[in-house]
Design an enzyme around this catalytic site. Sequence first.
Site, PDB file in Angstrom:
ATOM      1  N   CYS A  19       6.159  24.619  -4.131  1.00 27.38           N
ATOM      2  CA  CYS A  19       6.921  25.777  -3.643  1.00 27.38           C
ATOM      3  C   CYS A  19       7.926  25.349  -2.566  1.00 27.38           C
ATOM      4  O   CYS A  19       8.715  26.157  -2.089  1.00 27.38           O
ATOM      5  CB  CYS A  19       6.001  26.841  -3.066  1.00 27.38           C
ATOM      6  N   CYS A  60       9.119  32.010   5.248  1.00 20.93           N
ATOM      7  CA  CYS A  60       8.747  30.940   6.188  1.00 20.93           C
ATOM      8  C   CYS A  60       7.887  31.507   7.320  1.00 20.93           C
ATOM      9  O   CYS A  60       6.913  30.884   7.758  1.00 20.93           O
ATOM     10  CB  CYS A  60       9.983  30.275   6.793  1.00 20.93           C
TER      11      CYS A  60
END
Lengths: 141, 408
Positions: free
Chosen positions: A37, A107
Amino acid sequence: MAYSSKVIDHYENPRNVGSLPKDDVNVGTGLVGAPECGDVMKLQVKVNPDTGVIDDAKFKTFGCGSAIASSSLATEWLKGKTVDQALAIKNTEIVAELSLPPVKIHCSVLAEDAIKAAIADYKKKQAAANRAEQKQPQPTA
Amino acid sequence: MAIKLPIYMDYHATTPADPRVVEAMIPYFTEHFGNAASRNHPFGWEAEEAVEKARKQVADLIGANAKEIVFTSGATESDNLAIKGVAEMYREKGNHIITAVTEHKAVIDTCKRLEKEGYRVTYLPVQKDGRISLDELKAAISDKTILITIMAANNEIGVLQPIAEIGAIAKEKGILFHTDAVQMVGKVPFNVNDLKVDMASLSAHKIYGPKGVGALYVRRRNPRVLLAPIIDGGGHERGMRSGTLNVTGIVGFGKAAELCRQEMASESERLRKLRDYLNDKLHKNLDEIYVNGSVEHRLPHNLNISFAYVEGESLLMGINDVAVSSGSACTSASLEPSYVLKALGAGDDLAHSSIRFGLGRWTTKEEVDYVADKLTHVVTRLREMSPLYELAKEGVDLSTMQWQTEGH
């Protein structure tokens, strides 16, 4: 992609990069994300057993600049907080502090997950240590 | 020599126009502004003459006849015209098209649209080196196959497909063969007759010409390729591409093609040496770096490397005075890593760690040294903060680890 000055600062001068001894009963380790990912974060906390306060926090991150900045910021915020205060850190606070654009919100989510995983690991180790202690034969009076 | 920053090392994306090209174009904006389709006055004649000269210059670069060049707005349009044009024109003959998974989106997405209209498309896989298997190509051919479209050189990994062999197979089977030759033409020899190509897409801005102009080579003899136009109008370009010709752009394209033809041999040799120097230097300085795609069958000015355990975008951030591109998801809007690198089967993690270097006409050795040194420094620093590098150094096999992927 244009980065905020805070992201650039954390990328260029990351705080608290490194590792804590992962077998220490007072250290909790969270490893979240996946290489395919494009993001993997390892976040560690060291808790003072007497006070329940996080004395030290370290991270290592494989990921984009925003992922590095999110985890670097998280370690800064963790130090000095109690375990419960740490669990209250929200990804939206990281987004606001670093001015992350929508495509980089994942994030901050990953950083929050890393905090929760590290603390869960710490609690699990503490519980195991406590059980081990109780199993010790009690000295007879 | 002092280095001027930022350094441009992304020549696959686009190239600056050569000053000699710009100089050739300038009079056609003002003095010789005529419409090349104006047949009844000198303004039109001048423009037409300039276009025909450019047509010859472009044709000469690929060993074609000038009459076989159709000017377009760029290679995306050329790809669309070739594929859709053949599909429509040869619909009665068949409905099957063969292409490959690593093609440019201008080909892939055109094929996908045709699938919705009832055509059947085979997307050939590529081998680890990025090249298709000729046996798989042969096996995919049926009596309904009307077109094979396989790119000459890949825009990400610079890998050259076995075009001559594909051309021979297509010819033997009587199937038309189109190639997106954008990255190859002007860089290494490309001859439509030697390669038995029936159609080829070209672009000016990849060969030091202006943006907004390209061409489609369309074979006129043995066989004569017929195309249904995708743009209707005044019947320009032998009816295959209507619209007033971009005379200035075409003049620049012609000049750029001429310069490439004259300078290709020395330029490609110079760039090959610089590219090999960059590759050697990086391999000397860093462990666990991998070249993506065939080293042998490759454009001389391309290098595509995966730096294991380091994510591509963070790498680009560290070398922000160098213009290169990455196959990492984070650099694109799609959040998916490069489909070309994924097709090589190298694993998504390595796709996320890749950098594409494209060297070009103005790349210097000093620039290559600067890029290699800077990358070495940044990769080393990022590996020190990479949990993957740490795990790998502890002897953990990353491929067998359980990763927490849900929700990401």
